[in-house]
Design an enzyme around this catalytic site. Sequence first.
Site, PDB file in Angstrom:
ATOM      1  N   LYS A 203       0.824  -1.214   0.000  1.00 36.32           N
ATOM      2  CA  LYS A 203       0.000   0.000   0.000  1.00 36.32           C
ATOM      3  C   LYS A 203       0.862   1.270   0.000  1.00 36.32           C
ATOM      4  O   LYS A 203       2.077   1.193   0.124  1.00 36.32           O
ATOM      5  CB  LYS A 203      -0.936   0.002   1.216  1.00 36.32           C
ATOM      6  CG  LYS A 203      -1.872  -1.209   1.263  1.00 36.32           C
ATOM      7  CD  LYS A 203      -2.931  -1.172   0.173  1.00 36.32           C
ATOM      8  CE  LYS A 203      -3.514  -2.512  -0.178  1.00 36.32           C
ATOM      9  NZ  LYS A 203      -4.562  -3.015   0.661  1.00 36.32           N
TER      10      LYS A 203
HETATM   11  C1  LIG Z   1      -5.634  -4.027   0.999  1.00 36.43           C
HETATM   12  C2  LIG Z   1      -7.051  -3.647   1.232  1.00 36.43           C
HETATM   13  C3  LIG Z   1      -7.759  -4.042   2.384  1.00 36.43           C
HETATM   14  C4  LIG Z   1      -7.256  -5.093   3.333  1.00 36.43           C
HETATM   15  O1  LIG Z   1      -6.125  -4.831   3.983  1.00 36.43           O
HETATM   16  P1  LIG Z   1      -5.088  -5.982   4.419  1.00 36.43           P
HETATM   17  O2  LIG Z   1      -4.077  -5.217   5.184  1.00 36.43           O
HETATM   18  O3  LIG Z   1      -4.561  -6.593   3.174  1.00 36.43           O
HETATM   19  O4  LIG Z   1      -5.818  -6.943   5.266  1.00 36.43           O
HETATM   20  C5  LIG Z   1      -9.033  -3.525   2.579  1.00 36.43           C
HETATM   21  N1  LIG Z   1      -9.609  -2.704   1.693  1.00 36.43           N
HETATM   22  C6  LIG Z   1      -8.989  -2.339   0.557  1.00 36.43           C
HETATM   23  C7  LIG Z   1      -9.692  -1.416  -0.379  1.00 36.43           C
HETATM   24  C8  LIG Z   1      -7.698  -2.820   0.283  1.00 36.43           C
HETATM   25  O5  LIG Z   1      -7.105  -2.488  -0.872  1.00 36.43           O
END
Ligand SMILES: *Cc1c(COP(=O)(O)O)cnc(C)c1O
Length: 438
Positions: A203
Site C-alpha cells: 500500500k
Molecule cells: C488491501 C485492502 C484491504 C485489506 O487490507 P489488508 O491489510 O490486506 O488486510 C481492505 N480494503 C482495501 C480497499 C484494500 O485495498
Amino acid sequence: MTTATAETVLALGGGSKAVTLDLGDILKWPIVTEEDESAVLGVLRAGAMSGTDITKQFEREFTQWQGTEYALGYCNGTESLRAAMWACGLGAGDELICPSMTYWASCTAALTMGAAVHFADVEKDTLCIDPNDIEHRIGPRTRAIVAVHYCGHPCDMDPIMKIARKHNLKVIEDVSHAHGALYKGRKVGSIGDIAGMSMMSGKAFAIGEAGMVATNDRKLYERCIAYGHYERTGLASVYNKADRQITDPELTKYAGLPLGGFKHRMNQTCSAMGRVQLKHYDERMKDIQDGMNRFWDLLDGVPGVKAHRPAKQTGSTMGGWYYARGLYRAEELGGLPAAKFCEAVRAEGVGMCHPGANAPLHLHPVFHTADIFNQGQPTMIAFGQRDVRQGKGTLPVAESVAQICIGVPWFKKDRPEIIRQYAEAYRKAAEHADELKG
Ligand SMILES: *Cc1c(COP(=O)(O)O)cnc(C)c1O
C-alpha cells in the site's frame, strides 16, 4: 500520405520503443532506510514484538497526522474494517452498503456477522461509490455505508454523509488506497464516523502486515477495543486495570475477553516501522504526487486516456496514488478495445499496462450461494434479511471495469525524463489507434 519516421511507428508494428531509459528506483516502494532497520531491530532486541507500548506511541503520532481523536493499531487492514463494522452495530440480519468495485476486505467480514452486503455502483470518472446509487438501496435493516477511496481518489463525501445522517446510518471509510488524500481540504479517514485501513507492504503507507482504525467517536473506539483488543480492556477485576482503555460499563463488564473472539494486536516490528514511515510520509507522498501529476499533465488532451484524479483547485488530492489507474474511453478511439490499446502500450515498454481493476464483487458466488454458517442456505439471506443479491447487468459501471480503466506506472519520484517516455508510450498508442483496430 507521408511515410512514418521510426519514432512514429508503433513498437508493435516494428518501430522503436518509447521507453528506453533505465528505471532506477522510480517504482520502488516502500522506501526503507537504516532508520527503519534500526527501529525494527530495536524491537527484536528488546523481545517486545507482542507488547503494545510502541504501538500506542505509533497510534498517538498517527492521530496527530490523521487528525482524529483516536487511532487503534491492527494486525491487518481486513481486521480493522471488520472491527469498524461491528463497532457500528452491524449484526445478523442487517445490511451493509458497499461499492462493488473494491478489494473484498471492504465488506466481506459483514457475512461473518450474519449481515448481507448490498452493493452500489461506482462512478465512471472517480471509480468510487456513486452517491446517486445509495439512497434507493437503504432498507429497514441497513446499518452502514462503506466509502472506499478507490486507488487514492477521494469519495464524494458530502452527499454520502448527508444521506447517512438522514437515514441514521454510519459511514465507514476504507482508506486502504488513500492515506493522506484530501477531500475538499479534509484528510480522508477523518470525515466519516470511523475509518479502517490497510498498511500492508504493497500500500501507499506500507509497514508490513498492519492496519489502523481512526475515529473521533469514543463509543466506536471503545467497541473496537472490546471486540478484539482484550489486553486493553483492563482484564478482569482480579487482574491489572492499569491498561484499561475503555470506560463504558456495558463493555467493561466483559473485561478480559474479546467480544468478537478476535485478537487484533499489531506486531510491534510494524509499529516501529510505522513510526519511522509516518515521519517521512508527507514528503514521499509529495514526490509521488509530483511525478503522477506530471505524467497526467503530459497526457492532457490525448484522446482515449484520461487522468483518474480530482479536478485541480478543488482541494481534493490523490494521496499516495496507490494502484494507479488511468480512465480509458474507447469511444474516443473509434471503439478500440482497452485490451488492444494496452497491448500496444506494453509493446512500447510499459509492462504494467493491463486493462481493468478489482472485478465486481456483486457477481462473486460468495455473495450468492456461500453458506458460511452451515445453515443449509446462503448467508446473504439466511438471517431473514431481504434478498439483495445482484446478478449480471445490475451494476453496469462496475461490470465494465475491464473496458473503462487501465494500468499506469505508479511513480514514486518525479523524474521528468523517464516520465516523459512513459507518457509518450500512451500518446503513441492513442495516436495510432486506427492501426490497432483490424
Ligand atoms: C488491501 C485492502 C484491504 C485489506 O487490507 P489488508 O491489510 O490486506 O488486510 C481492505 N480494503 C482495501 C480497499 C484494500 O485495498
